[in-house]
Design an enzyme around this catalytic site. Sequence first.
Site, mmCIF file in Angstrom:
data_model
loop_
_atom_site.group_PDB
_atom_site.id
_atom_site.type_symbol
_atom_site.label_atom_id
_atom_site.label_comp_id
_atom_site.label_asym_id
_atom_site.label_seq_id
_atom_site.Cartn_x
_atom_site.Cartn_y
_atom_site.Cartn_z
ATOM 1 N N GLY A 1 9.119 19.995 -10.628
ATOM 2 C CA GLY A 1 9.578 19.145 -11.667
ATOM 3 C C GLY A 1 11.493 19.003 -11.826
ATOM 4 O O GLY A 1 12.267 19.926 -12.444
ATOM 5 N N HIS A 2 12.001 17.916 -11.189
ATOM 6 C CA HIS A 2 13.475 17.604 -11.650
ATOM 7 C C HIS A 2 13.250 16.414 -13.157
ATOM 8 O O HIS A 2 12.423 15.710 -12.365
ATOM 9 C CB HIS A 2 13.736 17.945 -10.364
ATOM 10 C CG HIS A 2 14.034 19.114 -9.170
ATOM 11 N ND1 HIS A 2 13.939 18.564 -8.236
ATOM 12 C CD2 HIS A 2 13.359 19.940 -9.994
ATOM 13 C CE1 HIS A 2 13.695 19.884 -7.983
ATOM 14 N NE2 HIS A 2 14.121 20.960 -8.180
ATOM 15 N N THR B 1 8.707 20.723 -17.359
ATOM 16 C CA THR B 1 9.305 18.708 -17.122
ATOM 17 C C THR B 1 7.411 18.749 -16.671
ATOM 18 O O THR B 1 6.885 17.497 -16.623
ATOM 19 C CB THR B 1 9.967 18.521 -15.807
ATOM 20 O OG1 THR B 1 10.864 19.414 -15.885
ATOM 21 C CG2 THR B 1 9.609 17.222 -15.105
ATOM 22 N N GLY C 1 4.965 20.628 -19.334
ATOM 23 C CA GLY C 1 5.377 20.160 -20.785
ATOM 24 C C GLY C 1 5.124 21.684 -21.592
ATOM 25 O O GLY C 1 5.537 21.423 -23.244
ATOM 26 N N ASP D 1 13.864 25.763 -12.684
ATOM 27 C CA ASP D 1 14.102 24.682 -14.308
ATOM 28 C C ASP D 1 15.751 25.003 -14.317
ATOM 29 O O ASP D 1 16.418 24.817 -15.396
ATOM 30 C CB ASP D 1 13.337 25.008 -15.510
ATOM 31 C CG ASP D 1 11.873 24.921 -15.375
ATOM 32 O OD1 ASP D 1 11.139 23.315 -14.797
ATOM 33 O OD2 ASP D 1 10.856 26.190 -15.417
ATOM 34 N N ARG E 1 -5.841 28.395 8.139
ATOM 35 C CA ARG E 1 -6.492 27.397 9.300
ATOM 36 C C ARG E 1 -7.313 26.385 8.686
ATOM 37 O O ARG E 1 -7.609 26.069 10.537
ATOM 38 C CB ARG E 1 -6.981 28.224 10.126
ATOM 39 C CG ARG E 1 -5.170 29.289 11.147
ATOM 40 C CD ARG E 1 -4.628 30.216 11.981
ATOM 41 N NE ARG E 1 -6.509 30.171 12.098
ATOM 42 C CZ ARG E 1 -6.106 31.995 11.490
ATOM 43 N NH1 ARG E 1 -4.665 32.306 11.002
ATOM 44 N NH2 ARG E 1 -7.571 32.958 11.534
ATOM 45 N N GLY F 1 26.688 18.930 -20.130
ATOM 46 C CA GLY F 1 25.851 17.812 -21.255
ATOM 47 C C GLY F 1 25.025 17.551 -20.247
ATOM 48 O O GLY F 1 24.449 17.333 -19.020
#
Length: 562
Positions: A163-164, A422, A425, A136, A266, A538
């Site tokens: 998550g991006h 992301t 939550g 993150d 496998r 920012g």
Amino acid sequence: MFQASFLQRASRFAPSASSAAAAAAVVAAGSAAVMFQQQQQTNNNNNNNEERNRIPNMAYCDGAKKKDGSSESVMGMLGDIQNRVETIQQTLGVAATTASSDKYANDAKSTTAAAARRRKNAKPGIDVVLGSQWGDEGKGKLVDMLSQEYDVCARVAGGSNAGHTIVVEGKKYKFHLLPSGILNEKATCVIGNGVVIHLPSFLNELDGLLQSGIDAEGRVLISDRAHLVFDFHQQVDGLNEHKLGRNKIGTTKKGIGPAYASKISRNGIRIGDLKNFDFFEMRFRELTAAHVRAFPGLEIDVDGQLAYYKSIAPKVCAMTTDTIEYTNDAYDTGKKILIEGANATMLDIDFGTYPYVTSSNPSIGSVLTGLGVSPKKIHGIYGTTKAYCTRVGEGPFPTELEREIPGSIGEHLGVVGAEWGTTTGRSRRVGWLDIPQMKYSTLINGFTALNLTKLDVLTGLAEVKIGRAYKHKGKILNTMPSCLKTMSEIEVIYETVPGWSEDISKARNFEDLPVNAQRYVLRVQELLGVPVRWIGCGANRLDMIDRGEGWDLSSEEGPSME
């Protein structure tokens, strides 16, 4: 050494000033250093000098003096000198139209032109963006920015547990399986063989992009060797977490661990198997039967699942290819390739805080094994780190702050930094920047430059702490402990630096930052021995400072480490 190289580099690009102004600047900077030293001594009166001296290889940029009277920090003084020179130039009326300024402008133009020629004639290489903490960190934002100049963007490990988030003109895009580079209409996005893919989530992500006006048709390639995550893998993930009780790992329950377990056992199923559905069906029935035997009570709608996969097989197969051949051909033909790391080094199955880790290798080695390329082809390795630190889920977190106390610094970091996962939550745990952890991550990955994100979140704090060393049973540790018990007994030694209150969201150059923010960045850079090239100011896409190729060790213009 590293510090000297930065001084040499800075002196090449510093504006010329009259000798009187330069001399006055040095005197003024020396005075500022003494004042800053006094302030630091006040802030750090709880730090024992004896303990400070026992920490090896720790230089200070707070104006401390060596025995010979010189400053211990080149970079800490450099920022002061530059600011003083500019002030004195204005006072003395040194105009930008003087011959020396004209020469500087011409030098700057020639330097820019030379850099452009180097980029044009540069050999192809694979650049890598990695998470250097516990995830993150803001990797996606840098990838989104860099990807505009790349032909291929790739994921090499993990799955939909990543998550991006990218903010473009106030609109949020959230990615879990797709590389953030998909926002570049000219880039081809590759999901390598090291990734495990939950196809329902993947197709939903593509549909969501289309609804947002981003057409990815023909620009997404999936490795035929990538393994599949099935719904029952996610069920098993949840069952395993429930069984662990209070010792739970804190997984995202996206089925990543169980899918990698099938791969290592496998009996996993790969994307390429969908091209022969009879073979896929046989493998699927065998795999589900094995899971039902291993997990009593697990229910799987085998026929329903097979019907679903048969319906999506044509669409998926159209995107499936041998990405090993594709990527190496792209390299050989001079295309620029960017790797977007998922998760982070401290969640690495081998190098992280085991067992509180993910099930893959989100460090530099995964680029080789998860994409199928030679180490000779790796170029820039960019470590992404927050200006503080966060972690989701369970496990050690040495510099953690209490987030739930109203008015606390922990609450400030969590709320101002919008620290919620992301993917899940969940509220992220927060803490100060951890230098021993970052040194460990740097050692493993060999970062050529750092991307320091969310510096703006520290705005408003009267002082900022940096965890600069670990102490265990009276001894300074020189490495990251592998034992969880040792980790739980660690005492963190902190260094305190002055904070700042000015808004930095509009800063686009390093000099636009408040002096104390500059000092913080330089201190981090000094402690880690790696240049900070990018600085996040920012949440928006363009809220970032790029100090240029000169702050990248992989660049011809990068500072020498010799």
